[in-house]
Design an enzyme around this catalytic site. Structure first.
Site, PDB file in Angstrom:
ATOM      1  N   TYR A  85      -2.555   9.062  -4.823  1.00  0.00           N
ATOM      2  CA  TYR A  85      -3.397   7.877  -4.581  1.00  0.00           C
ATOM      3  C   TYR A  85      -3.262   6.883  -5.734  1.00  0.00           C
ATOM      4  O   TYR A  85      -3.079   5.681  -5.521  1.00  0.00           O
ATOM      5  CB  TYR A  85      -4.841   8.347  -4.430  1.00  0.00           C
ATOM      6  CG  TYR A  85      -5.852   7.261  -4.152  1.00  0.00           C
ATOM      7  CD1 TYR A  85      -6.013   6.741  -2.873  1.00  0.00           C
ATOM      8  CD2 TYR A  85      -6.679   6.772  -5.169  1.00  0.00           C
ATOM      9  CE1 TYR A  85      -6.966   5.764  -2.609  1.00  0.00           C
ATOM     10  CE2 TYR A  85      -7.632   5.792  -4.910  1.00  0.00           C
ATOM     11  CZ  TYR A  85      -7.771   5.293  -3.632  1.00  0.00           C
ATOM     12  OH  TYR A  85      -8.719   4.323  -3.376  1.00  0.00           O
ATOM     13  N   LYS A 141      -1.965   3.020  -5.619  1.00  0.00           N
ATOM     14  CA  LYS A 141      -2.811   1.867  -5.950  1.00  0.00           C
ATOM     15  C   LYS A 141      -2.235   1.051  -7.108  1.00  0.00           C
ATOM     16  O   LYS A 141      -2.389  -0.172  -7.149  1.00  0.00           O
ATOM     17  CB  LYS A 141      -4.246   2.316  -6.229  1.00  0.00           C
ATOM     18  CG  LYS A 141      -4.956   2.881  -4.985  1.00  0.00           C
ATOM     19  CD  LYS A 141      -5.063   1.862  -3.851  1.00  0.00           C
ATOM     20  CE  LYS A 141      -5.878   2.371  -2.673  1.00  0.00           C
ATOM     21  NZ  LYS A 141      -6.015   1.381  -1.577  1.00  0.00           N
ATOM     22  N   SER A 187      -7.840  -0.401  -6.219  1.00  0.00           N
ATOM     23  CA  SER A 187      -8.875   0.548  -6.651  1.00  0.00           C
ATOM     24  C   SER A 187      -8.909   0.527  -8.174  1.00  0.00           C
ATOM     25  O   SER A 187      -7.941   0.075  -8.816  1.00  0.00           O
ATOM     26  CB  SER A 187      -8.491   1.956  -6.181  1.00  0.00           C
ATOM     27  OG  SER A 187      -9.266   2.942  -6.837  1.00  0.00           O
ATOM     28  N   ASN A 202      -6.677  -3.355   4.020  1.00  0.00           N
ATOM     29  CA  ASN A 202      -7.750  -2.474   3.551  1.00  0.00           C
ATOM     30  C   ASN A 202      -7.520  -1.000   3.876  1.00  0.00           C
ATOM     31  O   ASN A 202      -7.923  -0.124   3.106  1.00  0.00           O
ATOM     32  CB  ASN A 202      -9.074  -2.942   4.182  1.00  0.00           C
ATOM     33  CG  ASN A 202     -10.164  -1.903   4.068  1.00  0.00           C
ATOM     34  OD1 ASN A 202     -10.758  -1.720   3.006  1.00  0.00           O
ATOM     35  ND2 ASN A 202     -10.425  -1.183   5.156  1.00  0.00           N
ATOM     36  N   ALA A 227      -0.866   6.530  -7.916  1.00  0.00           N
ATOM     37  CA  ALA A 227       0.454   5.888  -7.902  1.00  0.00           C
ATOM     38  C   ALA A 227       0.500   4.798  -6.834  1.00  0.00           C
ATOM     39  O   ALA A 227       1.022   3.698  -7.068  1.00  0.00           O
ATOM     40  CB  ALA A 227       1.533   6.938  -7.645  1.00  0.00           C
ATOM     41  N   VAL A 236      -1.458   1.897  10.740  1.00  0.00           N
ATOM     42  CA  VAL A 236      -0.751   0.828  10.006  1.00  0.00           C
ATOM     43  C   VAL A 236       0.598   1.277   9.474  1.00  0.00           C
ATOM     44  O   VAL A 236       1.471   0.456   9.201  1.00  0.00           O
ATOM     45  CB  VAL A 236      -1.591   0.254   8.835  1.00  0.00           C
ATOM     46  CG1 VAL A 236      -2.777  -0.528   9.330  1.00  0.00           C
ATOM     47  CG2 VAL A 236      -1.991   1.332   7.838  1.00  0.00           C
ATOM     48  N   ILE A 243     -17.570   3.566  -4.257  1.00  0.00           N
ATOM     49  CA  ILE A 243     -18.261   2.878  -3.163  1.00  0.00           C
ATOM     50  C   ILE A 243     -18.633   3.923  -2.109  1.00  0.00           C
ATOM     51  O   ILE A 243     -17.821   4.809  -1.799  1.00  0.00           O
ATOM     52  CB  ILE A 243     -17.341   1.807  -2.514  1.00  0.00           C
ATOM     53  CG1 ILE A 243     -16.639   0.940  -3.578  1.00  0.00           C
ATOM     54  CG2 ILE A 243     -18.127   0.963  -1.520  1.00  0.00           C
ATOM     55  CD1 ILE A 243     -17.533   0.078  -4.428  1.00  0.00           C
TER      56      ILE A 243
HETATM   57  P1  NAD Z   1     -13.188   4.598   4.850  1.00  0.00           P
HETATM   58  O1  NAD Z   1     -12.566   5.911   5.134  1.00  0.00           O
HETATM   59  O2  NAD Z   1     -14.662   4.425   5.053  1.00  0.00           O
HETATM   60  O3  NAD Z   1     -12.462   3.448   5.673  1.00  0.00           O
HETATM   61  C1  NAD Z   1     -11.059   3.399   5.793  1.00  0.00           C
HETATM   62  C2  NAD Z   1     -10.728   2.998   7.210  1.00  0.00           C
HETATM   63  O4  NAD Z   1      -9.305   2.906   7.299  1.00  0.00           O
HETATM   64  C3  NAD Z   1     -11.175   4.079   8.216  1.00  0.00           C
HETATM   65  O5  NAD Z   1     -11.839   3.469   9.305  1.00  0.00           O
HETATM   66  C4  NAD Z   1      -9.869   4.739   8.631  1.00  0.00           C
HETATM   67  O6  NAD Z   1      -9.869   5.242   9.964  1.00  0.00           O
HETATM   68  C5  NAD Z   1      -8.877   3.601   8.465  1.00  0.00           C
HETATM   69  N1  NAD Z   1      -7.514   4.086   8.296  1.00  0.00           N
HETATM   70  C6  NAD Z   1      -7.088   5.063   7.460  1.00  0.00           C
HETATM   71  N2  NAD Z   1      -5.774   5.246   7.599  1.00  0.00           N
HETATM   72  C7  NAD Z   1      -5.359   4.360   8.543  1.00  0.00           C
HETATM   73  C8  NAD Z   1      -4.103   4.082   9.128  1.00  0.00           C
HETATM   74  N3  NAD Z   1      -3.009   4.765   8.788  1.00  0.00           N
HETATM   75  N4  NAD Z   1      -4.034   3.105  10.067  1.00  0.00           N
HETATM   76  C9  NAD Z   1      -5.142   2.420  10.432  1.00  0.00           C
HETATM   77  N5  NAD Z   1      -6.356   2.654   9.923  1.00  0.00           N
HETATM   78  C10 NAD Z   1      -6.463   3.609   8.982  1.00  0.00           C
HETATM   79  O7  NAD Z   1     -12.805   4.294   3.332  1.00  0.00           O
HETATM   80  P2  NAD Z   1     -13.034   3.023   2.398  1.00  0.00           P
HETATM   81  O8  NAD Z   1     -13.519   3.527   1.113  1.00  0.00           O
HETATM   82  O9  NAD Z   1     -13.773   1.930   3.086  1.00  0.00           O
HETATM   83  O10 NAD Z   1     -11.518   2.583   2.185  1.00  0.00           O
HETATM   84  C11 NAD Z   1     -11.052   1.265   2.335  1.00  0.00           C
HETATM   85  C12 NAD Z   1     -10.117   0.920   1.176  1.00  0.00           C
HETATM   86  O11 NAD Z   1     -10.885   0.902  -0.027  1.00  0.00           O
HETATM   87  C13 NAD Z   1      -9.001   1.942   0.961  1.00  0.00           C
HETATM   88  O12 NAD Z   1      -7.793   1.257   0.710  1.00  0.00           O
HETATM   89  C14 NAD Z   1      -9.465   2.710  -0.259  1.00  0.00           C
HETATM   90  O13 NAD Z   1      -8.393   3.250  -0.987  1.00  0.00           O
HETATM   91  C15 NAD Z   1     -10.170   1.613  -1.023  1.00  0.00           C
HETATM   92  N6  NAD Z   1     -11.092   2.072  -2.060  1.00  0.00           N
HETATM   93  C16 NAD Z   1     -12.220   2.786  -1.757  1.00  0.00           C
HETATM   94  C17 NAD Z   1     -13.060   3.218  -2.779  1.00  0.00           C
HETATM   95  C18 NAD Z   1     -14.306   3.991  -2.513  1.00  0.00           C
HETATM   96  O14 NAD Z   1     -14.941   4.458  -3.469  1.00  0.00           O
HETATM   97  N7  NAD Z   1     -14.718   4.184  -1.280  1.00  0.00           N
HETATM   98  C19 NAD Z   1     -12.748   2.901  -4.108  1.00  0.00           C
HETATM   99  C20 NAD Z   1     -11.608   2.180  -4.372  1.00  0.00           C
HETATM  100  C21 NAD Z   1     -10.783   1.763  -3.354  1.00  0.00           C
END
Ligand code: NAD
Length: 242
Positions: free
Chosen positions: A145, A149, A132, A80, A147, A54, A178
Site C-alpha cells: 500500500y 501511495k 495517503s 479515489n 509503495a 477500475v 479516516i
Molecule cells: P472504503 O473501503 O470505504 O471505500 C473504497 C471504495 O472503493 C469502496 O466502495 C470499494 O468498493 C471501492 N473499490 C475498491 N476497489 C475497487 C476497484 N478495484 N474498482 C472499483 N471500486 C473499488 O475506503 P476509503 O477509506 O474511503 O478509501 C478511499 C481512498 O482513500 C483509498 O484510495 C484509500 O487508500 C484512501 N485513504 C483512506 C484512508 C483511511 O483512513 N480510510 C487513509 C488514507 C487514504
C-alpha cells in the site's frame, strides 16, 4: 449559484467512505456526477453509478465512453478507489503485490490517460488523486500500500508537470486515519489502533470522510486555480507533530 453548478465530475469508488462523501458533496454543490464501484451501493445516491473494477483492462475505455455520453465532457476526475490489505512484505505474494499496485496506482494512471482528451476540452480541467499519509511515511504491514501511495504522489506531480500547458491542474490528498470501510472493522476491534491514531492527531480524533471531501472539493474548485502538483494533508495534523 452553487459552487459546482454545471460542473461534470467522475468519482471512482463511491459505494463507501471518502468516495461516497465526495460524490455527495459535489452533488450537493450543483455538480453532475458519474460514479463507479466494484460493489453495489446500499441506496440510490441520486447519480449514475457504473458497476466496474477500475483495474479491469476495459475500465478506462468504458468510463471515458460513458462520461462522454452521459455528461457530455469532464471537468473533474477524482481517483479515489483503493484497497489496503495488511501483510508483512516477507509474506506478500506476487499476486497480492500486483493487485494493490493495479488498483491503487496503475488504474489511476490509466484513467487519467483515458480521460485526458475530455479534461483538455474543459475550461478548467482538474484531477484530484487520493494518496495517503502513507505517501510520506511507512507503517509495518502496509508495504504494498505504502509503495502504491508513494507512486500516486509521484504520478500526480508528473501529470501536473505535463498537463499544466493544457490548463489542467493535478493534485493529490493525503488523508490520515479516516473512519471508512477500510478502517472501520479494525478500529472497532482494536482499541490500541483506534487510540494510536486518535493520539497522533493534535485534534485528538479520527477524520470523517466529509473532512476529506471538503479538501478534495477545494482542489477541484476555482479557488485552487494556481495550485497544482500539490499534496494536501488532511490528517488532523498527524504528520506535523512527532
Ligand atoms: P472504503 O473501503 O470505504 O471505500 C473504497 C471504495 O472503493 C469502496 O466502495 C470499494 O468498493 C471501492 N473499490 C475498491 N476497489 C475497487 C476497484 N478495484 N474498482 C472499483 N471500486 C473499488 O475506503 P476509503 O477509506 O474511503 O478509501 C478511499 C481512498 O482513500 C483509498 O484510495 C484509500 O487508500 C484512501 N485513504 C483512506 C484512508 C483511511 O483512513 N480510510 C487513509 C488514507 C487514504
Amino acid at each position: 449559484m452553487k459552487r459546482f453548478a454545471g460542473c461534470r465530475v467522475l468519482v471512482t469508488g463511491v459505494a463507501d467512505g471518502i468516495g461516497q462523501a465526495t460524490a455527495a458533496a459535489f452533488l450537493a454543490e450543483g455538480a453532475r456526477v458519474l460514479g463507479c464501484d466494484l460493489q453495489p451501493l446500499a441506496a440510490d445516491p441520486g447519480y449514475e453509478v457504473l458497476p466496474l473494477d477500475v483495474a479491469a483492462a476495459d475500465a478506462p475505455g468504458r468510463l471515458a465512453q460513458r462520461v462522454a455520453e452521459a455528461l457530455g465532457g469532464l471537468d473533474v476526475l477524482v481517483n479515489n478507489a483503493g484497497i489496503c490489505p495488511v501483510a508483512p512484505l516477507a509474506e506478500t505474494t506476487d499476486e497480492d503485490w500486483d493487485r494493490v499496485q493495479e488498483v491503487n496506482l496503475r488504474a489511476v494512471f490509466r484513467l487519467c490517460r483515458a480521460l485526458y482528451p475530455l479534461l483538455c476540452a474543459s475550461a478548467a480541467g482538474r484531477v484530484v488523486n487520493i494518496a495517503s499519509v502513507s505517501a510520506r511515511f511507512a507503517n509495518a504491514g502496509m508495504g504494498a500500500y505504502t509503495a502504491s501511495k508513494h507512486g500516486v504522489a509521484g504520478l500526480s506531480k508528473s501529470l501536473a508537470a505535463e498537463w499544466g500547458a493544457d490548463g489542467i491542474t493535478v493534485n493529490y490528498v493525503l488523508p490520515g486515519a479516516i473512519v471508512t470501510g477500510i478502517t472501520r472493522e479494525l478500529r472497532d476491534a482494536d482499541p490500541a489502533f483506534r487510540e494510536f491514531w486518535e493520539n497522533k492527531s493534535p485534534l485528538g480524533r479520527w477524520g470523517q470522510p466529509e473532512d476529506v471531501a471538503r479538501g478534495i472539493l477545494f482542489l477541484a474548485s476555482r479557488d485552487a486555480d494556481f495550485v497544482t502538483g500539490h499534496g494536501l494533508a488532511i490528517d488532523g495534523g498527524a504528520m506535523a507533530v512527532s
